[in-house]
Design a protein around this motif. Sequence first.
Motif, PDB file in Angstrom:
ATOM      1  N   THR A  12      -8.576   0.515   6.476  1.00 33.33           N
ATOM      2  CA  THR A  12      -7.287   0.076   6.382  1.00 33.33           C
ATOM      3  C   THR A  12      -6.817  -0.393   5.010  1.00 33.33           C
ATOM      4  O   THR A  12      -5.606  -0.230   4.588  1.00 33.33           O
ATOM      5  N   GLY A  13      -7.761  -0.947   3.958  1.00 31.02           N
ATOM      6  CA  GLY A  13      -7.578  -1.283   2.570  1.00 31.02           C
ATOM      7  C   GLY A  13      -7.005  -0.012   1.796  1.00 31.02           C
ATOM      8  O   GLY A  13      -6.200  -0.234   1.222  1.00 31.02           O
ATOM      9  N   LEU A  14      -7.980   0.804   2.097  1.00 31.74           N
ATOM     10  CA  LEU A  14      -7.803   2.154   1.379  1.00 31.74           C
ATOM     11  C   LEU A  14      -6.407   2.948   2.039  1.00 31.74           C
ATOM     12  O   LEU A  14      -5.749   3.394   0.913  1.00 31.74           O
ATOM     13  N   LEU A  15      -6.215   2.662   3.078  1.00 29.63           N
ATOM     14  CA  LEU A  15      -5.032   3.535   3.581  1.00 29.63           C
ATOM     15  C   LEU A  15      -3.659   2.789   3.012  1.00 29.63           C
ATOM     16  O   LEU A  15      -2.736   3.265   2.372  1.00 29.63           O
ATOM     17  N   SER A  16      -3.958   1.559   2.983  1.00 30.50           N
ATOM     18  CA  SER A  16      -2.794   0.392   2.373  1.00 30.50           C
ATOM     19  C   SER A  16      -2.673   0.974   0.927  1.00 30.50           C
ATOM     20  O   SER A  16      -1.494   0.859   0.496  1.00 30.50           O
ATOM     21  N   ALA A  17      -3.614   1.127   0.117  1.00 29.00           N
ATOM     22  CA  ALA A  17      -3.393   1.179  -1.490  1.00 29.00           C
ATOM     23  C   ALA A  17      -2.776   2.402  -1.409  1.00 29.00           C
ATOM     24  O   ALA A  17      -1.933   2.557  -2.182  1.00 29.00           O
ATOM     25  N   LEU A  18      -3.266   3.611  -0.614  1.00 31.00           N
ATOM     26  CA  LEU A  18      -2.689   4.864  -0.591  1.00 31.00           C
ATOM     27  C   LEU A  18      -1.361   5.020  -0.547  1.00 31.00           C
ATOM     28  O   LEU A  18      -0.236   5.492  -1.184  1.00 31.00           O
ATOM     29  N   LEU A  19      -0.910   4.230   0.726  1.00 29.53           N
ATOM     30  CA  LEU A  19       0.497   4.301   1.122  1.00 29.53           C
ATOM     31  C   LEU A  19       1.581   3.400  -0.102  1.00 29.53           C
ATOM     32  O   LEU A  19       2.841   3.899  -0.489  1.00 29.53           O
ATOM     33  N   LEU A  20       1.006   2.305  -0.625  1.00 29.92           N
ATOM     34  CA  LEU A  20       1.573   1.520  -1.554  1.00 29.92           C
ATOM     35  C   LEU A  20       1.783   2.272  -2.903  1.00 29.92           C
ATOM     36  O   LEU A  20       2.794   2.185  -3.547  1.00 29.92           O
ATOM     37  N   MET A  21       0.746   3.125  -3.152  1.00 27.50           N
ATOM     38  CA  MET A  21       0.782   3.873  -4.491  1.00 27.50           C
ATOM     39  C   MET A  21       1.923   4.807  -4.152  1.00 27.50           C
ATOM     40  O   MET A  21       2.597   5.338  -5.226  1.00 27.50           O
TER      41      MET A  21
END
Length: 119
Positions: A12-21
Motif C-alpha cells: 500500500t505504501g509503494l502504491l501510494s508513493a507511485l500514485l502521488l508521484m
Amino acid sequence: MKKIKIGYQASTGLLSALLLMGVGMYFFNYDMVSEMFTSLGYPTYIIYPLAVAKILAVIALWQKKYSMLTEWAYAGLFFVLVLAVSAHVNAGDGQFIGALIALVLLAISYKLRMILGKK
C-alpha cells in the motif's frame, strides 16, 4: 500474521508513493502530461480532476474508519489503472509498465487487506 501486515503496509505504501508521484507530474509537468493525454486520446481537462481523485484515493486507502470508502477507492483505482495500461498498450508508446506495476501493487494490497480482515 505480522508478515502479512508488513506486506500489506509495504504494498500500500509503494502504491501510494507511485500514485502521488504521478499526481506530482500532473501538477508540476502539466505541459508534458497534457501532450501525453492528447497522444493517448484523452481530453486534457481530466488531468486535474484525476489528480485530485488519486489524492483522495490514497487518503481513503489509509483511513480506517470507513471500510466502504476504502472499497470504493480500490475499485476506482482498479478501473483507472486498467484503462491506463490499455491506453498505453493501444498507443504503442511502451509506457504501460508504471501502470501495470501499480495495478499489481493494488491487487496485492487488496488481497492482503482482505486476509487481515479489514473489510
